[in-house]
Design an enzyme around this catalytic site. Structure first.
Site, PDB file in Angstrom:
ATOM      1  N   ASP A   1     -89.259 -66.415   5.220  1.00  0.00           N
ATOM      2  CA  ASP A   1     -90.057 -66.451   6.328  1.00  0.00           C
ATOM      3  C   ASP A   1     -91.419 -65.995   5.989  1.00  0.00           C
ATOM      4  OD1 ASP A   1     -91.488 -66.696   8.755  1.00  0.00           O
ATOM      5  OD2 ASP A   1     -90.053 -65.329   9.771  1.00  0.00           O
TER       6      ASP A   1
ATOM      7  N   HIS B   1     -90.995 -61.865  13.562  1.00  0.00           N
ATOM      8  CA  HIS B   1     -91.200 -62.160  12.202  1.00  0.00           C
ATOM      9  C   HIS B   1     -91.402 -60.939  11.519  1.00  0.00           C
ATOM     10  CE1 HIS B   1     -91.376 -66.607  13.266  1.00  0.00           C
ATOM     11  NE2 HIS B   1     -92.132 -66.079  14.376  1.00  0.00           N
TER      12      HIS B   1
END
Length: 628
Positions: free
Chosen positions: A266, A439
């Site tokens: 990610d 994130h």
């Protein structure tokens, strides 16, 4: 099948490696003997789009068949998520086995006016439906699972492997759409303790637990004939999460000790230094704010941010406040999560509108959607004074418990300005720790890379500059620069059985498939272009009525202007425009079979130029010719 890809060269040995350290304008180019770097003079090699395929009359679509050089290789093909935030969908293929990781949508942008969202293009998978062994959904956010109602039936309804909460959200969304009552989902539940699950003859699937801002998030470990692939999904490391356990670093490290072929990780926050703050810290800040608030507290957040919702519930119960939930998606998510045990609250903590209206302000908390300035969300309707009973008043404390998604800055600032004018106290993540992103930031990304120690690395989930930033991190964390690849959407990455990875110039179709109302894929780039023109310069309609017997005009042309000029204030321009149109019909030939089209084109071209000379604007000119 013949020559299916006309622009494909049979050598197929031109490979481009995007290295984190190759920022000097060089690109790799191969010949039959060896690979070397040569100057590109600022250009990138042309990508060949393999949109031509063999006609399949039985299915009614064009199959896309790759050249024979790919037959014995593992293929990794991103259908979305590598040039934008959202639309995540990764295809992994070996021989007759295909596994798909995620199937999400992308929110509309400024250049897609009127569009609900954008879904992946699955043209490459058409004709291969029987080869799809499973769709793995890493978590329950729409940018990873929102396209399922539109695509799963077209793919032959393959099994969906996901965790319990994600399964419930997928099922709920699918029922709401009801695109086809016969498309019943085949969902297989997995969790972090699941054993190895075979997917066809080529793949074995396992999960590993990661943290995100929704429960039940996991990464994917996929054993293939060419080696092990790890796909993180959206993740962060949180050692004190809310309603969750910390990410399974031990399992991730065990994978790292077993020689991982490829890590796909990610990149959404790859440009942000440091570590992501813990949800525990956010809870402490919210507790401090709410305990001191003298009036109502209004919290705007994402409907899927369960940890934040749970924190607000705990704090409300601690200080004897009641919570009103506003926003359809928020209410739906809370209902599902409570039923499954992911959200816990005491009876009476959540209240309805009538009770809300009769409680004093210092007993109330509103949790609502719209922290991104969405046009029809609760926050925007409150700011515009359009909500049926909620409005901001002096003494309110308004908390924006979310980060700002790029492109939404102006809408959010407008809401803050309106709330301040109404006397509210504004708190957001930039001045207090009231939001923790979902994130991993740079230090967490490097930790993942160090734990896994992959041979190859592909950054995923983000715009190109985010992928490049993540690639640079990977090079500092021990991945060889020549083993770092940054493909575009649709670009094929191939691995042979000797674990040699290359990135082909070939690309499968990944152009936008736009959902507009109930239409899917029926809005073309031409329609979008027209919408943009209308929004920028407006339209100018000229209606001409013509007597077919005499060939003369019946009265003056009628003119309608929308978004261009106000007719009453521009009477001179309107009259001059009418006169120009009338002169065009002096010597017209009604007997010509192309008369109508010719006249419309003439009006369109002449009046467009004329209006530009007078206003320096280019409205869309729409001639209408009525013959009576």
């Amino acid at each position: 099948m013949g020559n299916l890809i006309t622009s494909y060269k049979s050598s197929n040995k031109n490979v481009e490696n995007y290295s984190a350290q190759r920022t000097d304008g060089y690109r790799p180019e191969s010949n039959k003997k060896s690979s070397r770097y040569i100057p590109s003079r600022g250009r990138r090699p042309r990508n060949v789009n393999i949109s031509q395929g063999a006609s399949n009359l039985e299915n009614g679509f064009q199959n896309i068949i790759l050249p024979p050089e790919f037959n014995d290789k593992l293929k990794i093909i991103p259908l979305g998520g590598l040039e934008e935030v959202g639309r995540n969908m990764m295809v992994i293929e070996y021989e007759d086995d295909i596994v798909i990781i995620d199937m999400g949508f992308q929110f509309p942008e400024e250049n897609t006016p009127g569009i609900n969202y954008i879904i992946p293009n699955i043209k490459y998978l058409q004709g291969k439906e029987k080869n799809i062994r499973g769709v793995i959904i890493t978590h329950g956010h729409n940018d990873h699972m929102g396209a399922i109602p539109h695509l799963i039936g077209k793919l032959g309804n393959p099994p969906i492997y996901t965790a319990p909460l994600s399964a419930a959200l997928i099922q709920k969304r699918h029922e709401e759409f009801a695109l086809n009552s016969n498309d019943k989902l085949n969902i297989i539940l997995v969790d972090k303790n699941d054993a190895r699950l075979p997917l066809g003859r080529s793949f074995i699937f396992q999960t590993f637990h990661v943290n995100h801002n929704i429960s039940d998030s996991f990464g994917v470990a996929l054993t293939t004939p060419c080696g092990t692939i790890l796909h993180t999904g959206d993740f962060k490391f949180d050692f004190t999460p809310v309603n969750d356990t910390p990410a399974d670093l031990r399992q991730i490290a065990l994978w790292g000790g077993s020689e991982v072929l490829l890590l796909m990780s990610d990149s959404t926050s790859a440009d942000k230094p440091g570590n992501q703050i813990s949800e525990l810290r956010v809870g402490e800040e919210l507790d401090s704010i709410i305990s001191k608030a003298e009036g109502r507290v209004i919290v705007a957040t994402f409907s899927s941010l369960l940890s934040r919702i749970q924190q607000v519930i705990h704090i409300a119960e601690k200080y004897n406040r009641k919570i009103l939930l506003e926003g359809r998606s928020l209410i739906k998510t809370v209902e599902i999560c409570h039923q499954l045990g992911y959200l816990k609250f005491k009876p009476g903590t959540l209240i309805e509108e009538e009770e809300f209206k009769h409680l004093p302000d210092n007993r109330l908390i509103v949790v609502c959607t719209g922290a991104q300035g969405e046009k029809y969300a609760v926050f925007m309707r409150m700011a515009m004074g359009e909500h049926r009973f909620l409005f901001i008043k002096k003494g309110d404390t308004v908390i924006f418990s979310s980060s700002v998604i790029a492109g939404n800055e102006r809408s959010i600032q407008s809401i803050k300005d309106r709330f301040c004018r109404d006397g509210a106290h504004i708190i957001h993540y930039a001045n207090m720790d009231v939001h923790a992103g979902g994130h991993a930031k740079q230090e967490d990304l490097k930790l993942m890379l160090r734990l896994v120690q992959p041979k190859y690395f592909i950054p995923i989930h983000g715009n190109r500059f985010l992928l490049q930033a993540h690639a640079e991190l990977a090079s500092t964390a021990g991945v060889k620069p020549e083993n770092i690849f940054i493909p575009d959407n649709g670009q094929i990455v191939a691995v042979d059985t000797n674990q040699n990875m290359t990135m082909s110039h070939l690309k499968v179709p990944t152009d936008y498939v736009m959902v507009d109302g109930i239409g899917v894929g029926d809005v073309s780039s031409i329609v979008l272009r027209d919408r943009i023109v209308l929004s920028e310069d407006g339209m100018f309609v000229i209606i001409v009525t013509l007597d077919t017997r005499t060939g003369k005009l019946l009265g003056n042309p009628d003119i309608i202007s929308r978004g261009f000029i106000f007719l009453k204030e521009n009477k001179e321009l309107i009259e001059k425009t009418r006169m120009r149109v009338k002169r065009m019909f002096k010597d017209c030939n009604l007997s010509s079979p192309t008369f109508e089209n010719d006249m419309k084109n003439q009006i369109r071209l002449d009046i467009s130029k004329w209006l530009f000379t007078q206003t320096e604007r280019r409205p869309m000119v729409l001639p209408v010719l009525i013959q009576v």
